[in-house]
Design a protein around this motif. Structure first.
Motif, PDB file in Angstrom:
ATOM      1  N   ALA A  51       0.800  13.161  -8.324  1.00 26.36           N
ATOM      2  CA  ALA A  51       2.002  12.587 -10.046  1.00 26.36           C
ATOM      3  C   ALA A  51       0.758  11.491 -10.468  1.00 26.36           C
ATOM      4  N   TYR A  52      -0.160  10.505  -9.906  1.00 29.74           N
ATOM      5  CA  TYR A  52      -0.470   9.637 -10.637  1.00 29.74           C
ATOM      6  C   TYR A  52      -2.002   9.223 -10.238  1.00 29.74           C
ATOM      7  N   ILE A  53      -2.966   8.890 -10.643  1.00 25.75           N
ATOM      8  CA  ILE A  53      -4.230   8.222  -9.836  1.00 25.75           C
ATOM      9  C   ILE A  53      -4.307   6.813 -10.796  1.00 25.75           C
ATOM     10  N   ASP A  54      -4.357   5.928  -9.967  1.00 32.31           N
ATOM     11  CA  ASP A  54      -4.698   4.797 -10.497  1.00 32.31           C
ATOM     12  C   ASP A  54      -6.240   4.042 -10.664  1.00 32.31           C
ATOM     13  N   THR A  55      -6.283   2.805 -11.122  1.00 30.78           N
ATOM     14  CA  THR A  55      -6.736   2.898 -11.216  1.00 30.78           C
ATOM     15  C   THR A  55      -8.036   2.024  -9.729  1.00 30.78           C
ATOM     16  N   VAL A  56      -8.551   1.402  -9.928  1.00 34.73           N
ATOM     17  CA  VAL A  56      -8.932   1.247  -8.149  1.00 34.73           C
ATOM     18  C   VAL A  56     -10.003  -0.089  -8.146  1.00 34.73           C
ATOM     19  N   GLY A  57      -9.355  -1.153  -7.443  1.00 32.94           N
ATOM     20  CA  GLY A  57     -10.471  -2.191  -8.608  1.00 32.94           C
ATOM     21  C   GLY A  57     -10.056  -3.101  -8.583  1.00 32.94           C
ATOM     22  N   ASP A  58      -8.165  -2.811  -9.164  1.00 35.37           N
ATOM     23  CA  ASP A  58      -7.443  -3.920  -9.645  1.00 35.37           C
ATOM     24  C   ASP A  58      -6.091  -4.503  -8.718  1.00 35.37           C
ATOM     25  N   SER A  59      -6.344  -4.749  -7.747  1.00 36.10           N
ATOM     26  CA  SER A  59      -5.581  -4.941  -6.637  1.00 36.10           C
ATOM     27  C   SER A  59      -5.025  -6.908  -7.124  1.00 36.10           C
ATOM     28  N   ASN A  60      -6.154  -7.619  -8.139  1.00 32.43           N
ATOM     29  CA  ASN A  60      -5.754  -8.743  -8.552  1.00 32.43           C
ATOM     30  C   ASN A  60      -5.693  -9.654  -7.139  1.00 32.43           C
ATOM     31  N   GLY A  61      -5.486  -9.946  -5.975  1.00 33.29           N
ATOM     32  CA  GLY A  61      -5.182 -10.367  -4.958  1.00 33.29           C
ATOM     33  C   GLY A  61      -5.182  -9.716  -3.659  1.00 33.29           C
ATOM     34  N   GLY A  94       3.634  -4.329   4.963  1.00 32.08           N
ATOM     35  CA  GLY A  94       4.326  -3.770   4.711  1.00 32.08           C
ATOM     36  C   GLY A  94       5.777  -4.149   3.384  1.00 32.08           C
ATOM     37  N   TRP A  95       5.734  -5.501   3.520  1.00 34.14           N
ATOM     38  CA  TRP A  95       6.655  -6.212   2.506  1.00 34.14           C
ATOM     39  C   TRP A  95       6.090  -6.197   1.415  1.00 34.14           C
ATOM     40  N   LEU A  96       4.918  -6.313   1.651  1.00 30.71           N
ATOM     41  CA  LEU A  96       4.436  -6.485   0.172  1.00 30.71           C
ATOM     42  C   LEU A  96       4.000  -5.538  -0.515  1.00 30.71           C
ATOM     43  N   VAL A  97       4.851  -4.250  -0.448  1.00 22.39           N
ATOM     44  CA  VAL A  97       4.832  -2.614  -0.943  1.00 22.39           C
ATOM     45  C   VAL A  97       6.164  -2.326  -1.637  1.00 22.39           C
ATOM     46  N   ILE A 201      12.605   7.684 -12.492  1.00 21.90           N
ATOM     47  CA  ILE A 201      11.853   6.911 -12.751  1.00 21.90           C
ATOM     48  C   ILE A 201      11.610   5.917 -11.660  1.00 21.90           C
ATOM     49  N   VAL A 202       9.966   6.641 -11.023  1.00 27.68           N
ATOM     50  CA  VAL A 202       9.889   5.459 -10.346  1.00 27.68           C
ATOM     51  C   VAL A 202       8.604   4.305  -9.734  1.00 27.68           C
ATOM     52  N   VAL A 203       8.320   3.368 -10.318  1.00 25.42           N
ATOM     53  CA  VAL A 203       6.867   2.287 -10.262  1.00 25.42           C
ATOM     54  C   VAL A 203       7.142   2.028  -8.761  1.00 25.42           C
ATOM     55  N   PHE A 204       5.822   1.995  -8.533  1.00 25.57           N
ATOM     56  CA  PHE A 204       5.020   1.170  -7.250  1.00 25.57           C
ATOM     57  C   PHE A 204       4.451  -0.078  -7.413  1.00 25.57           C
ATOM     58  N   GLU A 205       4.648  -0.960  -6.781  1.00 27.45           N
ATOM     59  CA  GLU A 205       4.569  -2.402  -7.329  1.00 27.45           C
ATOM     60  C   GLU A 205       3.957  -2.803  -5.718  1.00 27.45           C
ATOM     61  N   ALA A 206       3.029  -3.955  -5.853  1.00 29.21           N
ATOM     62  CA  ALA A 206       2.215  -4.449  -4.652  1.00 29.21           C
ATOM     63  C   ALA A 206       2.444  -6.152  -4.850  1.00 29.21           C
ATOM     64  N   GLU A 207       2.058  -6.797  -4.354  1.00 28.31           N
ATOM     65  CA  GLU A 207       2.458  -8.756  -4.389  1.00 28.31           C
ATOM     66  C   GLU A 207       1.018  -9.057  -3.768  1.00 28.31           C
ATOM     67  N   ASP A 208       0.489  -9.840  -3.933  1.00 26.39           N
ATOM     68  CA  ASP A 208      -0.401 -11.211  -3.253  1.00 26.39           C
ATOM     69  C   ASP A 208       0.235 -11.608  -2.141  1.00 26.39           C
ATOM     70  N   PRO A 209      -0.089 -12.385  -0.882  1.00 30.18           N
ATOM     71  CA  PRO A 209       0.133 -13.251  -0.270  1.00 30.18           C
ATOM     72  C   PRO A 209       1.639 -13.830  -0.506  1.00 30.18           C
ATOM     73  N   GLU A 210       1.434 -14.492  -2.317  1.00 30.00           N
ATOM     74  CA  GLU A 210       2.419 -15.118  -2.150  1.00 30.00           C
ATOM     75  C   GLU A 210       3.582 -14.624  -2.776  1.00 30.00           C
ATOM     76  N   ALA A 213       3.666 -10.857  -7.870  1.00 26.29           N
ATOM     77  CA  ALA A 213       3.346  -8.972  -8.168  1.00 26.29           C
ATOM     78  C   ALA A 213       2.467  -8.566  -9.285  1.00 26.29           C
ATOM     79  N   VAL A 214       0.924  -8.438  -9.131  1.00 23.84           N
ATOM     80  CA  VAL A 214      -0.214  -8.271  -8.337  1.00 23.84           C
ATOM     81  C   VAL A 214      -0.655  -7.025  -9.131  1.00 23.84           C
ATOM     82  N   GLU A 215      -0.512  -5.903  -8.654  1.00 29.80           N
ATOM     83  CA  GLU A 215      -0.633  -4.317  -8.549  1.00 29.80           C
ATOM     84  C   GLU A 215       0.346  -3.459  -9.044  1.00 29.80           C
ATOM     85  N   PHE A 216       0.231  -2.530 -10.362  1.00 29.28           N
ATOM     86  CA  PHE A 216       0.698  -1.820 -10.461  1.00 29.28           C
ATOM     87  C   PHE A 216       0.865   0.323 -10.188  1.00 29.28           C
ATOM     88  N   MET A 217       1.776   0.760  -9.977  1.00 30.49           N
ATOM     89  CA  MET A 217       1.141   2.429 -10.503  1.00 30.49           C
ATOM     90  C   MET A 217       2.175   2.806 -10.925  1.00 30.49           C
TER      91      MET A 217
END
Length: 244
Positions: A51-61, A94-97, A201-210, A213-217
């Motif tokens: 459904a979507y191909i994301d940029t890789v290497g942009d996880s920002n921590g 997994g709670w960071l996604v 509409i669905v959004v995917f979000e990932a967080e850093d250890p702190e 919210a730093v990564e989105f798809m």
């Protein structure tokens, strides 16, 4: 809740197919009718385009660098496959996604998730949380080991381990009540369906250890709403012909 008409949102949608990292904002996904066995193996996603191909290497921590999202459904379940660019510690963190759902297509209702969409509910590490009130987590009368944070239901999710792919199966007939396998003591459960309409509409979000919210798809659109638009596919599963 207010619902934005499809005519209004159609101006934002792209031609169905595999959207790429060059696209951001609201992108359109091709509806796919398929029954998926949620077991952590991805062979039953064969011939389904992302459904979507994301940029890789942009996880920002973040330990979770999104690579692609796949979406399908049958008459009973919504299925989601999240792919990561590298093996990610989904079992340990997994709670960071977060998988975030705007089910009325209105960014002003529900919880303003990172300012990118209005979320009615979201999935975190297999648990489903109500955000219709505008709160990140729904309050419970008294937190305990049985109702930590107040999930009203749970998905089928696999695997809970370090992996490059996670599968999620979400029942389409769930309501915002205390599900039989949900946590007790929610303050505002009711029998409203989680999918009142045939699209979302669905959004995917990932967080850093702190927990930032730093990564989105899809990639976050600084000028407007972000997400993958999906309309439930209709159909009948194709059964194999018996061999004689």
């Amino acid at each position: 809740m207010k619902r934005v008409t499809l005519l209004a949102i159609a101006c934002l949608l792209l031609v169905p197919g595999a959207a790429s990292q060059e696209e951001y904002g609201v992108v359109d996904a091709q509806p796919v009718f398929r029954t998926i066995n949620v077991d952590g193996a991805v062979n039953d996603w064969s011939e389904i385009e992302p459904a979507y191909i994301d940029t890789v290497g942009d996880s920002n921590g973040s330990d979770f660098d999104f690579a692609a999202a796949y979406i399908a459904n049958d008459n009973e379940y919504l299925y989601i496959r999240v792919s990561f660019a590298e093996p990610a510690p989904y079992g340990d963190a997994g709670w960071l996604v977060n998988v975030v759902f705007n089910t009325d297509l209105d960014p002003s209702t529900g919880y303003s998730f990172a300012g990118l969409t209005g979320s009615e509910f979201f999935i975190q590490s297999g648990a489903v949380f109500d955000q219709r009130s505008g709160a990140n987590f729904v309050d419970v009368f008294e937190q305990s080991a049985d109702n930590n944070w107040g999930a009203f239901a749970f998905t089928d999710t696999a695997p809970f381990e370090t992996t490059t792919d996670v599968e999620i199966g979400l029942r389409r007939d769930l309501t915002f009540s205390d599900d039989e396998d949900g946590m007790p003591g929610l303050i505002n459960p009711d029998d409203a369906p989680i999918f009142e309409f045939p699209d979302f509409i669905v959004v995917f979000e990932a967080e850093d250890p702190e927990y930032n919210a730093v990564e989105f798809m899809p990639n976050a659109d600084p000028a407007g709403e972000t997400g993958i638009y999906y309309e439930f596919a209709t159909g009948t599963p194709v059964e194999s012909w018996p061999l004689h």
